[in-house]
Write an enzyme that holds these catalytic residues in place. Structure first.
Site, PDB file in Angstrom:
ATOM      1  N   SER A  15       0.865  -1.175   0.000  1.00  0.00           N
ATOM      2  CA  SER A  15       0.000   0.000   0.000  1.00  0.00           C
ATOM      3  C   SER A  15       0.902   1.224   0.000  1.00  0.00           C
ATOM      4  O   SER A  15       2.101   1.130   0.275  1.00  0.00           O
ATOM      5  CB  SER A  15      -0.946  -0.009   1.209  1.00  0.00           C
ATOM      6  OG  SER A  15      -0.225  -0.141   2.422  1.00  0.00           O
ATOM      7  N   GLU A  17       1.246   5.666   0.780  1.00  0.00           N
ATOM      8  CA  GLU A  17       0.701   6.837   1.484  1.00  0.00           C
ATOM      9  C   GLU A  17       1.068   8.131   0.762  1.00  0.00           C
ATOM     10  O   GLU A  17       2.186   8.302   0.292  1.00  0.00           O
ATOM     11  CB  GLU A  17       1.248   6.886   2.917  1.00  0.00           C
ATOM     12  CG  GLU A  17       0.692   8.061   3.720  1.00  0.00           C
ATOM     13  CD  GLU A  17       0.994   7.937   5.192  1.00  0.00           C
ATOM     14  OE1 GLU A  17       0.584   6.914   5.782  1.00  0.00           O
ATOM     15  OE2 GLU A  17       1.666   8.833   5.739  1.00  0.00           O
ATOM     16  N   TYR A  49      -3.711  13.608   7.038  1.00  0.00           N
ATOM     17  CA  TYR A  49      -4.689  14.576   7.573  1.00  0.00           C
ATOM     18  C   TYR A  49      -3.900  15.557   8.429  1.00  0.00           C
ATOM     19  O   TYR A  49      -3.209  15.144   9.375  1.00  0.00           O
ATOM     20  CB  TYR A  49      -5.672  13.777   8.415  1.00  0.00           C
ATOM     21  CG  TYR A  49      -6.912  14.459   8.940  1.00  0.00           C
ATOM     22  CD1 TYR A  49      -8.042  14.597   8.143  1.00  0.00           C
ATOM     23  CD2 TYR A  49      -6.986  14.886  10.261  1.00  0.00           C
ATOM     24  CE1 TYR A  49      -9.211  15.148   8.648  1.00  0.00           C
ATOM     25  CE2 TYR A  49      -8.142  15.445  10.774  1.00  0.00           C
ATOM     26  CZ  TYR A  49      -9.256  15.573   9.962  1.00  0.00           C
ATOM     27  OH  TYR A  49     -10.409  16.115  10.476  1.00  0.00           O
ATOM     28  N   GLY A 107      -3.002  12.321  16.574  1.00  0.00           N
ATOM     29  CA  GLY A 107      -2.650  13.539  15.858  1.00  0.00           C
ATOM     30  C   GLY A 107      -2.080  14.610  16.762  1.00  0.00           C
ATOM     31  O   GLY A 107      -1.922  14.430  17.968  1.00  0.00           O
ATOM     32  N   ASP A 108      -1.767  15.745  16.158  1.00  0.00           N
ATOM     33  CA  ASP A 108      -1.172  16.876  16.856  1.00  0.00           C
ATOM     34  C   ASP A 108      -2.093  18.082  16.769  1.00  0.00           C
ATOM     35  O   ASP A 108      -2.814  18.261  15.787  1.00  0.00           O
ATOM     36  CB  ASP A 108       0.183  17.257  16.229  1.00  0.00           C
ATOM     37  CG  ASP A 108       1.167  16.104  16.287  1.00  0.00           C
ATOM     38  OD1 ASP A 108       1.310  15.503  17.371  1.00  0.00           O
ATOM     39  OD2 ASP A 108       1.793  15.805  15.248  1.00  0.00           O
ATOM     40  N   HIS A 148       7.033   5.616  20.620  1.00  0.00           N
ATOM     41  CA  HIS A 148       6.570   6.961  20.311  1.00  0.00           C
ATOM     42  C   HIS A 148       7.568   7.986  20.843  1.00  0.00           C
ATOM     43  O   HIS A 148       8.052   7.872  21.970  1.00  0.00           O
ATOM     44  CB  HIS A 148       5.191   7.189  20.944  1.00  0.00           C
ATOM     45  CG  HIS A 148       4.484   8.393  20.411  1.00  0.00           C
ATOM     46  ND1 HIS A 148       4.825   9.680  20.787  1.00  0.00           N
ATOM     47  CD2 HIS A 148       3.470   8.515  19.511  1.00  0.00           C
ATOM     48  CE1 HIS A 148       4.045  10.538  20.161  1.00  0.00           C
ATOM     49  NE2 HIS A 148       3.222   9.863  19.376  1.00  0.00           N
ATOM     50  N   PHE A 215      13.434  14.046   9.712  1.00  0.00           N
ATOM     51  CA  PHE A 215      12.284  13.300  10.232  1.00  0.00           C
ATOM     52  C   PHE A 215      12.744  12.346  11.325  1.00  0.00           C
ATOM     53  O   PHE A 215      12.108  12.226  12.383  1.00  0.00           O
ATOM     54  CB  PHE A 215      11.614  12.470   9.123  1.00  0.00           C
ATOM     55  CG  PHE A 215      10.901  13.253   8.058  1.00  0.00           C
ATOM     56  CD1 PHE A 215      10.525  14.572   8.254  1.00  0.00           C
ATOM     57  CD2 PHE A 215      10.595  12.647   6.840  1.00  0.00           C
ATOM     58  CE1 PHE A 215       9.859  15.278   7.265  1.00  0.00           C
ATOM     59  CE2 PHE A 215       9.926  13.346   5.841  1.00  0.00           C
ATOM     60  CZ  PHE A 215       9.561  14.668   6.056  1.00  0.00           C
ATOM     61  N   HIS A 265       3.868  -1.045   3.668  1.00  0.00           N
ATOM     62  CA  HIS A 265       3.229   0.241   3.420  1.00  0.00           C
ATOM     63  C   HIS A 265       4.328   1.253   3.120  1.00  0.00           C
ATOM     64  O   HIS A 265       5.200   1.495   3.953  1.00  0.00           O
ATOM     65  CB  HIS A 265       2.445   0.671   4.668  1.00  0.00           C
ATOM     66  CG  HIS A 265       1.644   1.924   4.499  1.00  0.00           C
ATOM     67  ND1 HIS A 265       0.462   1.976   3.805  1.00  0.00           N
ATOM     68  CD2 HIS A 265       1.856   3.191   4.970  1.00  0.00           C
ATOM     69  CE1 HIS A 265      -0.030   3.205   3.845  1.00  0.00           C
ATOM     70  NE2 HIS A 265       0.797   3.969   4.538  1.00  0.00           N
TER      71      HIS A 265
END
Length: 284
Positions: A15, A17, A49, A107-108, A148, A215, A265
């Protein structure tokens, strides 16, 4: 090596993104990228998003464009800064547009926003989606093989992940990584907690080494020292950077295939060439 798709099947599903482009020209370019990547028959495409829903309309628009080209698409949906009412509105829109898969995230918050809204964790969003939509949405969640970046304790991060699955997640996509042992160790640890959903490794080809190193530093992702030193040693030799990066990521994917990963992915950064080349190599 050629990136022309061959008749040989990929050894596992893939897949891809995307992020929503900011311009009409970017949207047109992305449609061409979708068609190129569509040659390898991906399971689906996902669309990110923005923080606090800042790209909500563009995310849905790109999902609709992908569906119009004949492929399944999964919008990301983050819950921080949201209310039950606006999440219910988004879910109703998904139903209207016959969207059957989504990626649920905490999310942020957008910069300068003070309130976290009615959802603190992704597990609360997932539980609400299941309450609202039942079982007719396939829910993907995020996983962090190297944990995380905001979590100090690995055990607590594992428990948060298990909570998301118990709330109703169907499968997970990991943050990108370059150390396959981190992925396999993470899978072993969550299996020991009773989590049995597929955990799909997220793979970032080296589109731009400097950007990906940023990143990695931001998100706590280890780029092996030997890879970083070779990349930095190539300096402005873009051909060598591309060739070496492809070799590194291909070997990573081969290790994941051999170890039994359920799928791959790809984080494409809205480009097709590197992901297609890696898929072509995996077919051999």
């Amino acid at each position: 090596m050629s990136s022309t798709p061959s008749a040989k099947r990929l050894p596992l599903p893939v897949s891809f993104e995307f992020y929503p482009p900011n311009t009409e020209a970017g949207g047109d370019k992305l449609k061409a990228v979708v068609q190129e990547l569509g040659k390898v028959a991906p399971e689906y495409f996902s669309v990110t998003y923005g923080a606090g829903g800042s790209t909500r309309e563009r995310t849905l628009s790109i999902v609709q464009d992908i569906a119009a080209l004949g492929f399944e698409a999964a919008p990301h949906l983050s819950c921080v800064g949201s209310t039950r009412a606006n999440i219910a509105e988004i879910l109703a829109s998904y139903r209207e547009h016959k969207i059957k898969r989504m990626v649920a995230l905490r999310g942020d918050l957008p910069s300068g926003t003070a309130t976290a809204g009615e959802f603190r964790y992704a597990s609360e969003l997932i539980a609400y989606v299941r309450e609202t939509r039942g079982a007719d949405l396939h829910i993907e969640v995020a996983a962090y093989p190297e944990y995380h970046p905001q979590q100090r304790y690995a055990k607590r991060d594992l428990q948060h992940f298990a909570n998301k699955v118990r709330a109703g997640a169907d499968s997970a996509i990991t943050q990108f990584f370059y150390n396959p042992d981190a992925y396999f160790h993470f899978v072993d640890e969550v299996r020991a907690l009773g989590v049995d959903v597929p955990i799909v490794p997220g793979i970032m080809p080296f589109h731009n080494y400097a950007r990906i190193a940023q990143f990695g530093q931001r998100d706590g992702i280890e780029i092996p020292r030997w890879v970083a030193l070779k990349m930095e040693g190539y300096m402005d030799d873009t051909a060598s950077i591309r060739a070496f990066g492809l070799d590194v990521v291909t070997r990573l994917c081969e290790r994941l295939v051999a170890g039994g990963a359920p799928a791959i992915h790809f984080y494409t950064l809205n480009q097709s060439a590197l992901a297609l080349e890696i898929c072509a190599r995996l077919r051999r």
